[in-house]
Design a protein around this motif. Structure first.
Motif, PDB file in Angstrom:
ATOM      1  N   TRP C 429       1.420  -1.550   0.192  1.00  0.00           N
ATOM      2  CA  TRP C 429       0.151   0.218  -0.722  1.00  0.00           C
ATOM      3  C   TRP C 429       1.011   1.277   0.162  1.00  0.00           C
ATOM      4  CZ3 TRP C 429      -4.796   0.767  -1.513  1.00  0.00           C
ATOM      5  CH2 TRP C 429      -5.454   2.065  -0.573  1.00  0.00           C
ATOM      6  N   GLY C 430       0.283   2.336  -1.218  1.00  0.00           N
ATOM      7  CA  GLY C 430       1.246   3.756  -0.746  1.00  0.00           C
ATOM      8  C   GLY C 430       2.470   3.790  -1.955  1.00  0.00           C
ATOM      9  N   LYS C 431       2.747   2.463  -2.246  1.00  0.00           N
ATOM     10  CA  LYS C 431       3.616   2.366  -3.161  1.00  0.00           C
ATOM     11  C   LYS C 431       2.811   2.506  -4.416  1.00  0.00           C
ATOM     12  CE  LYS C 431       5.800  -1.279  -0.477  1.00  0.00           C
ATOM     13  NZ  LYS C 431       6.328  -2.227  -0.281  1.00  0.00           N
ATOM     14  N   LYS C 432       3.831   3.318  -6.049  1.00  0.00           N
ATOM     15  CA  LYS C 432       2.514   3.097  -7.358  1.00  0.00           C
ATOM     16  C   LYS C 432       3.913   2.334  -7.640  1.00  0.00           C
ATOM     17  CE  LYS C 432      -0.674   4.551  -9.596  1.00  0.00           C
ATOM     18  NZ  LYS C 432      -2.004   4.843  -9.131  1.00  0.00           N
ATOM     19  N   GLU C 433       3.385   0.878  -8.884  1.00  0.00           N
ATOM     20  CA  GLU C 433       4.041   0.366  -9.337  1.00  0.00           C
ATOM     21  C   GLU C 433       3.849   1.001 -10.888  1.00  0.00           C
ATOM     22  OE1 GLU C 433       5.564  -1.777  -7.184  1.00  0.00           O
ATOM     23  OE2 GLU C 433       3.968  -2.023  -5.946  1.00  0.00           O
ATOM     24  N   GLN C 434       5.188   0.593 -11.515  1.00  0.00           N
ATOM     25  CA  GLN C 434       5.206   0.949 -13.561  1.00  0.00           C
ATOM     26  C   GLN C 434       4.189  -0.033 -13.849  1.00  0.00           C
ATOM     27  OE1 GLN C 434       5.134   3.853 -15.023  1.00  0.00           O
ATOM     28  NE2 GLN C 434       5.895   4.329 -13.061  1.00  0.00           N
ATOM     29  N   PRO C 435       3.057   0.561 -14.740  1.00  0.00           N
ATOM     30  CA  PRO C 435       2.669  -0.374 -15.065  1.00  0.00           C
ATOM     31  C   PRO C 435       3.389  -0.412 -16.734  1.00  0.00           C
ATOM     32  CG  PRO C 435       1.928   2.223 -15.513  1.00  0.00           C
ATOM     33  CD  PRO C 435       2.278   2.069 -14.571  1.00  0.00           C
ATOM     34  N   LYS C 437       3.023  -0.397 -21.301  1.00  0.00           N
ATOM     35  CA  LYS C 437       2.481   0.793 -21.943  1.00  0.00           C
ATOM     36  C   LYS C 437       0.839   0.388 -22.109  1.00  0.00           C
ATOM     37  CE  LYS C 437       3.241   2.478 -25.892  1.00  0.00           C
ATOM     38  NZ  LYS C 437       1.971   2.340 -27.484  1.00  0.00           N
ATOM     39  N   GLY C 438       0.238   0.919 -22.343  1.00  0.00           N
ATOM     40  CA  GLY C 438      -1.686   1.255 -22.554  1.00  0.00           C
ATOM     41  C   GLY C 438      -2.195   1.198 -21.435  1.00  0.00           C
ATOM     42  N   LYS C 439      -1.764   0.524 -20.567  1.00  0.00           N
ATOM     43  CA  LYS C 439      -2.087  -0.045 -19.293  1.00  0.00           C
ATOM     44  C   LYS C 439      -1.895   1.162 -17.993  1.00  0.00           C
ATOM     45  CE  LYS C 439      -1.662  -4.803 -21.208  1.00  0.00           C
ATOM     46  NZ  LYS C 439      -1.482  -5.449 -20.948  1.00  0.00           N
ATOM     47  N   LEU C 440      -2.915   0.957 -16.861  1.00  0.00           N
ATOM     48  CA  LEU C 440      -2.771   1.267 -15.833  1.00  0.00           C
ATOM     49  C   LEU C 440      -2.783   0.570 -14.431  1.00  0.00           C
ATOM     50  CD1 LEU C 440      -4.744   4.736 -16.252  1.00  0.00           C
ATOM     51  CD2 LEU C 440      -2.182   4.858 -16.212  1.00  0.00           C
ATOM     52  N   ARG C 441      -2.344   1.048 -13.854  1.00  0.00           N
ATOM     53  CA  ARG C 441      -2.513   0.354 -11.940  1.00  0.00           C
ATOM     54  C   ARG C 441      -2.944   0.791 -10.547  1.00  0.00           C
ATOM     55  NH1 ARG C 441       2.679  -3.246 -10.851  1.00  0.00           N
ATOM     56  NH2 ARG C 441       2.416  -4.857 -12.881  1.00  0.00           N
ATOM     57  N   GLY C 442      -3.584   0.454 -10.445  1.00  0.00           N
ATOM     58  CA  GLY C 442      -4.238   1.407  -8.898  1.00  0.00           C
ATOM     59  C   GLY C 442      -4.431  -0.716  -8.051  1.00  0.00           C
ATOM     60  N   VAL C 633      -4.617  -3.779  -8.860  1.00  0.00           N
ATOM     61  CA  VAL C 633      -5.728  -4.337 -10.284  1.00  0.00           C
ATOM     62  C   VAL C 633      -3.983  -3.097 -10.976  1.00  0.00           C
ATOM     63  CG1 VAL C 633      -7.507  -4.322  -9.899  1.00  0.00           C
ATOM     64  CG2 VAL C 633      -6.893  -2.078 -10.869  1.00  0.00           C
ATOM     65  N   GLU C 634      -4.389  -4.158 -13.245  1.00  0.00           N
ATOM     66  CA  GLU C 634      -4.110  -3.783 -13.982  1.00  0.00           C
ATOM     67  C   GLU C 634      -4.896  -3.594 -15.440  1.00  0.00           C
ATOM     68  OE1 GLU C 634       0.539  -3.794 -15.188  1.00  0.00           O
ATOM     69  OE2 GLU C 634      -0.798  -5.316 -16.793  1.00  0.00           O
ATOM     70  N   VAL C 635      -5.051  -2.317 -15.854  1.00  0.00           N
ATOM     71  CA  VAL C 635      -6.246  -1.884 -16.284  1.00  0.00           C
ATOM     72  C   VAL C 635      -5.714  -1.691 -18.022  1.00  0.00           C
ATOM     73  CG1 VAL C 635      -8.771  -0.887 -16.440  1.00  0.00           C
ATOM     74  CG2 VAL C 635      -7.628  -1.354 -14.538  1.00  0.00           C
ATOM     75  N   ASP C 636      -6.200  -1.831 -19.012  1.00  0.00           N
ATOM     76  CA  ASP C 636      -6.242  -2.054 -20.759  1.00  0.00           C
ATOM     77  C   ASP C 636      -6.610  -1.030 -20.587  1.00  0.00           C
ATOM     78  OD1 ASP C 636      -6.189  -1.675 -23.441  1.00  0.00           O
ATOM     79  OD2 ASP C 636      -5.662  -3.909 -23.444  1.00  0.00           O
ATOM     80  N   ASP C 745      -8.211   4.111  -8.516  1.00  0.00           N
ATOM     81  CA  ASP C 745      -7.471   4.331  -8.480  1.00  0.00           C
ATOM     82  C   ASP C 745      -6.429   4.438  -9.231  1.00  0.00           C
ATOM     83  OD1 ASP C 745      -5.228   5.522  -6.715  1.00  0.00           O
ATOM     84  OD2 ASP C 745      -4.174   3.295  -6.847  1.00  0.00           O
ATOM     85  N   ALA C 746      -6.787   3.476 -10.209  1.00  0.00           N
ATOM     86  CA  ALA C 746      -5.498   3.458 -11.086  1.00  0.00           C
ATOM     87  C   ALA C 746      -5.868   4.143 -12.235  1.00  0.00           C
ATOM     88  CB  ALA C 746      -5.700   2.093 -12.024  1.00  0.00           C
ATOM     89  N   LEU C 747      -7.019   4.638 -12.764  1.00  0.00           N
ATOM     90  CA  LEU C 747      -8.442   5.363 -13.901  1.00  0.00           C
ATOM     91  C   LEU C 747      -8.529   6.753 -13.587  1.00  0.00           C
ATOM     92  CD1 LEU C 747     -10.684   2.769 -15.452  1.00  0.00           C
ATOM     93  CD2 LEU C 747      -8.167   2.676 -16.258  1.00  0.00           C
ATOM     94  N   GLY C 748      -8.659   6.620 -12.373  1.00  0.00           N
ATOM     95  CA  GLY C 748      -9.386   8.247 -11.770  1.00  0.00           C
ATOM     96  C   GLY C 748     -10.941   8.317 -12.137  1.00  0.00           C
ATOM     97  N   VAL C 749     -11.740   6.998 -12.111  1.00  0.00           N
ATOM     98  CA  VAL C 749     -12.974   7.697 -12.164  1.00  0.00           C
ATOM     99  C   VAL C 749     -13.418   6.277 -11.625  1.00  0.00           C
ATOM    100  CG1 VAL C 749     -12.341   8.134 -15.211  1.00  0.00           C
ATOM    101  CG2 VAL C 749     -12.877   5.319 -13.787  1.00  0.00           C
ATOM    102  N   GLU C 750     -14.549   6.900 -11.421  1.00  0.00           N
ATOM    103  CA  GLU C 750     -15.598   6.518 -10.309  1.00  0.00           C
ATOM    104  C   GLU C 750     -16.182   5.381 -10.378  1.00  0.00           C
ATOM    105  OE1 GLU C 750     -14.450   6.697  -7.672  1.00  0.00           O
ATOM    106  OE2 GLU C 750     -13.291   8.098  -7.462  1.00  0.00           O
ATOM    107  N   PHE C 751     -17.084   4.299  -9.906  1.00  0.00           N
ATOM    108  CA  PHE C 751     -17.734   3.485 -10.345  1.00  0.00           C
ATOM    109  C   PHE C 751     -18.445   3.157  -8.876  1.00  0.00           C
ATOM    110  CE2 PHE C 751     -14.039   1.932 -13.034  1.00  0.00           C
ATOM    111  CZ  PHE C 751     -14.549   1.828 -13.906  1.00  0.00           C
TER     112      PHE C 751
END
Lengths: 155, 276, 769
Positions: C429-435, C437-442, C633-636, C745-751
């Protein structure tokens, strides 16, 4: 019309000749005619894998095979895996890893896993995924099932 | 339990006679679509004609013509057939995408195309490979290109009394890379929301897409742009796929998402087969 | 306490060998004897009057023995609100509701005859959305709601579609909002889902000439089935025997009573036959309980330091056509409505609303997955708004020893902080990993809490028989549906009796022979049945000492028992074997001491109270189990496909009776939660369930299930057996919000709803652009 056809086949090593109704699935034949109830029904459309058996050594969904298609073939169900009270190594590792909960999918899982080890004695994660993606476990024992198969492969 | 007659024959001529003997005769090869359809009431056969003793349908060979896959060959057998794996791996990928391992132990390529689902996973690769379907009946044999075999959802080109004998992928095999991408809800055993096959042939490409029209279709607009007009911007080329398709909304995805995802997968297919 | 010998050990499951060899009997494997097959004719409209029901052709069909309609059943049925006919009478309220039952000598004949039944409906306007159902002009689904019998802790509103309105008022929310620096209000929606155990619902009934009814059922509670059948068919309980077997998955759908009663009048009509009814997958999905959809509005007042000062929670539940069981889910969600957080001022209104959708009912979590989806998403909104760490907001507000729940109950044995921190540490927690290319992590985290939702008098009991050779039979009424109950209960018996577990036999229940257990639901069995068994073991042990004391002529307090031998602590040579004690012991003079040893134990919770009807204040929880889920998660970003990279789950089990089975359960619940988070929702079109098979309704499989790191926390439950509390449902609760929090957290959009299908993620990203 419930026409019946005489079929000859091998079931768990024994030769048998029986009548099969043409409208009957192999699953129904196994459970209702051969009275081998270890094979389970879950969806009747080949999606859940609870009815998996070995037909000529290959895992198939017995709900998607007609009983009459058994003629001349060799059938293996879960009941054949333990012999004289001795468990198959997969059965033992499934126990060791507690790789089931309700146990309803377990016979199908073990049959699929058995066929996998026959063709790939040292399966990778990918191999296990390929072989078992058609066996659903709603209790979610997948992690333990994977471990049990890998453990059995070592034995 | 259902009511119908069941006959298994190894004799082709008898099979043809039986096919014409009743109104609703269903040939049985793998049975994985047939039995599901019967249970759901979609198919109501008077006669099930089991083809599994017909030797002519068991062929799986490579000769100077190409690779011929008999109607009774299972998808798992195709996936493991070395000439397929070596020369047309895109077909192995398509076959491998169908159902589960157990299903593929029964299901056949002939069944997959005869069922004529627009989402059939083997179809887009076959379209890309310009495969032909060898049809046989009492009147003789004929061969149709696979893209003429699909007539609409559940509709194929077989006439009454005809059977698919085999599918042939003709030589020359493509010199290049082929990929089959499948978008699905779970990434596991599932029907395709969209299926995309891309096969390069040197500097040319063939693209076919499934589940976005009443039949699988070749993305000719994309192919044209790349092959005839030298389009090298794969995003631009992929966007043209929208001209070739008419997706619908169903449980697996909306029309809108299908338009989007097919474009993404075509572009990725172009990138992987034609180079970034 | 001396060191435990059996409790806390990973002993092998009692049902292990049976289950791996295919010899485990599930209920259908026990439908033997002359069989009759029952098949339902189902409604093709969602709301309508039955104008014509012509059975004549069906009755003439070869093989048909009888055809029944709803009118052949005198009384209604229902656990809490008696609103349900066995089959529709004059009116159908959901698509697929049974209107007739064909019974024939073969399954085929029954299926054919079903097609010959002619039904005409006068279609009535349907209500498929609870907001529509709440409108004053909405068609009434149950015109006679006011006359239905109801357990008086539920509040149906006659003349409306409201089956229950649960009210909760804690503190003063006006004051709480006034103290807040910010107020956040959000709407949430949780869709219906299905349990889909691989074994569907099945039952059979047999009537013997002396008027004894035997019922075989997949039910999670044979005792409740017996109770409801006794009432519905006006029979004394001793004339009804309900037999359970291994259950191929329950998850709540087999709670209460469902299909058993359908075949009872048939059995009565044809004594000697075993009349069976087996739901196929489609019937199982569409005709049994569905998880109720929840539409909610959550308003929170928060201070700048992250402290939540007030909560207003409005929940509108789609109860479906019958809410006999569902009313209690609405209540449970209501009294638990602050989730795992201590919030001083809470105002909650939870409405169970009739619609013409499938029957709502219990599912693993019993309202908590649905209700805490909102809570756990809201906490992340709060954190974002305050620019705080969501973990920190959880820790600030999370319940601790002495905190009060929404209903004002004080919780005692809590270490929620540890649950949260454990999963947070695990996922980095608190550590952001590098995704890629074309993906985002959260990363995302969610907490959870649940108490068993049961009436305060839900009881339990156990009998232990000691055999002449010192081996034992443990007899209980709980059911084994995979949770490992047989094993855990045997371990408790072994521990308390000091008899090795190999010498203990335990079986699934049969109401003629096994003692009362309310229901195997609510993650309660380890606690309730475990306590009963412990008491029964202590009772039996007392008898062992009493007999030995008389035999050896030494005072009881000088004796000790090592599992095989009772001996004097003063002189170990003065001893008797368990065989000598247990086999109708007599003195050397020949005088008898005591007959066979039978230990008995029973349990009813003493710490629960009724809730105030106006404020919902009181003690509804027998115990509270906390936990947490952490996800990376990692999101395409093109396809919307979510890949779960890390999944960690923690549960405070108090004491894991069997750590291995506890872990498997933890994994199983987490996977079920993940499956709902990513894939599952039931789709309706005007009441017609569209995805009612495994081709259309997808659940997690081995190849899309990530590795799970699980942690059992052990903060002992003061009154639990060996400190244990139940954990069966809990692991599922936090998964969906944790996944959503990670994706956000990954995408900055809410669900505000799930499942997070690739398409839904793609749409959210598109809207953001």
């Amino acid at each position: 019309m419930s026409e019946k056809i005489t079929i000859s086949f091998t079931i768990n090593g024994d030769k048998e000749t029986r009548e099969a109704a043409v409208g009957q699935t192999l699953l129904s034949f196994i459970r209702d005619e051969l009275h081998l109830t270890g094979t389970k029904s879950g969806c009747e459309i080949g999606e859940c894998g609870a009815c998996t058996v070995l037909l000529n050594g290959k895992p198939v969904n017995s709900c998607l095979v007609l009983a009459v298609e058994l003629d001349g073939k060799e059938l293996v169900t879960i009941e054949a895996l333990s012999k004289n009270g001795k468990l198959d190594k997969l059965q033992q590792t499934f126990i060791d890893h507690a790789a089931f909960q309700c146990g309803y999918c377990t016979p199908g899982m073990i049959i699929s896993a058995k066929a996998l080890l026959e063709r790939k004695p040292n399966p990778s994660d990918e191999d296990i995924n390929e072989a078992l993606s058609g066996n659903l476990c709603r209790c979610g024992a997948y992690q333990e099932i994977r471990a049990a198969i890998k453990d059995a492969a070592k034995k | 339990m259902l009511s119908y007659e069941y006959i298994k024959t190894g004799d082709l001529q008898e099979a043809f006679k039986l096919l014409e003997s009743r109104e609703h005769v269903y040939p049985l090869a793998g049975g994985t679509d047939l039995i599901v359809g019967m249970r759901g009431g979609k198919f109501v056969p008077e006669l099930i004609l089991d083809l599994k003793d017909i030797e002519e349908f068991k062929v799986l060979t490579e000769d100077n013509k190409g690779i011929t896959i008999g109607a009774l060959v299972t998808l798992n057998e195709i996936c493991q057939f070395k000439p397929v794996v070596d020369n047309i791996p895109i077909l192995a990928e398509g076959c491998h995408s169908v159902g589960s391992y157990m299903i593929r132990n029964r299901a056949t390529i002939a069944g997959n195309i005869c069922n004529a689902s627009p989402a059939a996973d083997t179809s887009a690769p076959l379209y890309c490979l310009d495969a032909v379907v060898n049809i046989i009946g009492s009147g003789g044999s004929r061969t149709v290109p696979v893209d003429e075999f699909f007539n609409g959802p559940g509709q194929n080109a077989l006439n009454k009394g005809e059977l698919v004998q085999s599918v042939t992928v003709l030589k020359p095999y493509p010199e290049g890379k082929g990929v089959y991408f499948k978008a699905s809800r779970t990434g596991s055993v599932d029907l395709a929301t969209v299926g995309v096959a891309v096969q390069s042939w040197g500097d040319r490409v063939k693209v076919a897409v499934g589940a976005v029209a009443p039949t699988p279709v070749r993305a000719l607009s994309v192919e044209n742009a790349v092959n005839e007009y030298g389009e090298k911007d794969w995003s631009k080329a992929a966007a043209l796929v929208n001209n070739d398709i008419s997706p619908i909304t169903d449980l697996r995805g909306s029309r809108e998402y299908r338009y989007h995802i097919v474009e993404v997968l075509v572009r990725r297919g172009l990138e992987q087969t034609m180079g970034v | 306490m001396s060191e435990l010998k059996c409790v806390g050990k990973a002993v092998t499951r009692k049902d292990a060998i049976e289950k791996v060899t295919g010899s485990a009997e599930f209920i259908e494997d026990r439908f033997l004897g002359p069989l009759l097959y029952a098949k339902m004719k189902k409604s093709t409209v969602a709301h309508g009057k039955i104008k014509k029901l012509d059975l004549s052709k069906a009755l003439k069909h070869p093989g048909v023995k009888t055809v029944l309609t709803g009118k052949d059943y005198k009384n209604k049925i229902g656990l809490y609100l008696v609103d349900r006919d066995f089959m529709a009478v004059d009116k159908v309220r959901f698509w697929g509701e049974p209107v007739a039952l064909v019974v024939a000598s073969t399954e085929k004949a029954a299926a054919e005859a079903v097609e010959l039944i002619e039904v005409d409906y006068e279609e009535l306007p349907g209500v498929f959305d609870p907001f529509e159902a709440l409108k004053p002009e909405a068609p009434l689904i149950h015109e006679e709601l006011g006359s239905y019998e109801v357990v008086p802790i539920f509040y149906p509103k006659a003349g409306t579609n409201v089956a229950n309105h649960f009210k909760l008022r804690k503190g003063d929310t006006e004051k709480g909002f006034a103290e807040a620096d910010i107020v956040i209000e959000k709407e949430y929606y949780v869709p219906q889902m299905q349990h889909v155990p691989i074994e569907t619902h099945k039952a059979a009934a047999h009537w013997s000439p002396d008027g004894k009814l035997t019922v075989w059922s997949t039910a999670q509670s044979p005792n409740v089935v017996r109770q409801l059948l006794a009432k519905a068919f006006e029979m004394p309980m001793h004339k009804i025997r309900v037999i359970s077997s291994y259950i191929g998955g329950g998850f709540g759908c087999k709670a209460g009573a469902s299909l058993e009663g359908l075949v009872v009048p048939v059995a009565q009509k044809f004594p000697g036959y075993v009349v069976r009814i087996v739901f196929n997958r489609e019937e199982d999905m569409q005709g049994t309980f569905t998880r109720q959809a929840l539409y909610s509005t959550l308003k929170t007042g928060v201070r700048k330091d992250g402290r939540i000062t007030a909560l207003e929670y409005k929940m509108i539940w789609d109860g479906g056509a019958y809410t006999e069981y569902g009313v209690n889910i609405v209540r449970a969600a209501g009294y638990s409505s602050s989730g795992a957080y201590d919030i001083p001022n809470v105002k909650t209104d939870s409405y169970c609303v009739y619609t013409n959708n499938s029957i709502g009912g219990p599912v693993r979590g019993f309202g908590m997955c649905e209700m805490q989806w909102g809570i756990e998403r809201q906490i992340d909104y709060i954190a974002r708004e305050l620019n705080m760490d969501p973990l920190e907001v959880r820790l600030i507000n999370g319940m601790k020893k002495g905190s009060t729940t929404a209903s004002g109950q004080v919780v005692h044995d809590v270490d929620y902080e540890k649950c949260l921190k454990t999963v947070a540490d695990q996922i980095g927690w608190g550590k952001k990993e590098q995704p890629e290319k074309g993906k985002l992590r959260g990363k995302g985290i969610a907490g959870l809490v649940k108490c068993p939702a049961q009436p305060s008098n839900a009881a339990s009991s156990a009998i232990i028989r000691i055999n002449e050779d010192g081996t034992a039979h443990v007899m209980i009424g709980a059911t084994e549906m995979g949770q490992g109950m047989l094993t855990a209960i045997s371990q408790i018996a072994s521990e308390a009796l000091n008899i090795p577990i190999e010498k203990i036999d335990i079986k699934v229940p049969d109401t003629d022979f096994t003692p009362y257990e309310w229901q195997s639901v609510g993650s309660r069995i380890t606690y309730t049945c475990g306590t009963s068994v412990k008491r029964a073991a202590e009772d039996a042990l007392g008898q062992i000492y009493y007999i030995a004391a008389n035999l050896l002529e030494v005072p009881v307090e000088d004796l000790t028992f090592d599992g095989k031998i009772v001996y004097s602590t003063k002189d170990p040579e003065i001893k008797a074997t368990i065989r000598e004690v247990a086999d109708s012991c007599k003195k050397c003079t020949g005088e008898g001491i005591a007959g066979p040893i039978i230990g008995k134990g029973s349990f009813v919770p003493k710490n629960m109270t009724n809730l105030d009807p106006e404020t919902g204040q009181g003690n509804p929880g027998m115990f509270y189990c906390f936990g947490a889920t952490g996800v990376e998660v990692e999101v395409d970003i093109e396809t919307g496909v979510i890949k779960v990279l890390q999944l960690a789950t923690s549960i405070d089990a108090g004491k894991a009776i069997n750590p291995q089975l506890c872990t498997v359960q933890l994994h199983g619940g987490t996977i079920m939660g993940l499956s709902t988070a990513l894939y599952e929702d039931v789709r309706f079109d005007k009441g017609v369930m569209l995805n009612r098979n495994f081709t259309d309704y997808k659940i997690a499989s081995i190849d899309n299930t990530p590795h799970i790191e699980s942690f059992i926390i052990e903060t002992p439950e003061t009154n639990g057996p060996y400190g244990a509390r139940g954990i069966g449902e809990q692991p599922m609760i936090g998964v969906a919000p944790a996944v959503a929090n990670a994706v956000c957290d990954a995408l900055g959009v809410e669900f505000n709803t799930f499942p997070l299908t690739p398409e839904r993620v793609w749409r959210a990203l598109k809207e953001k652009k």
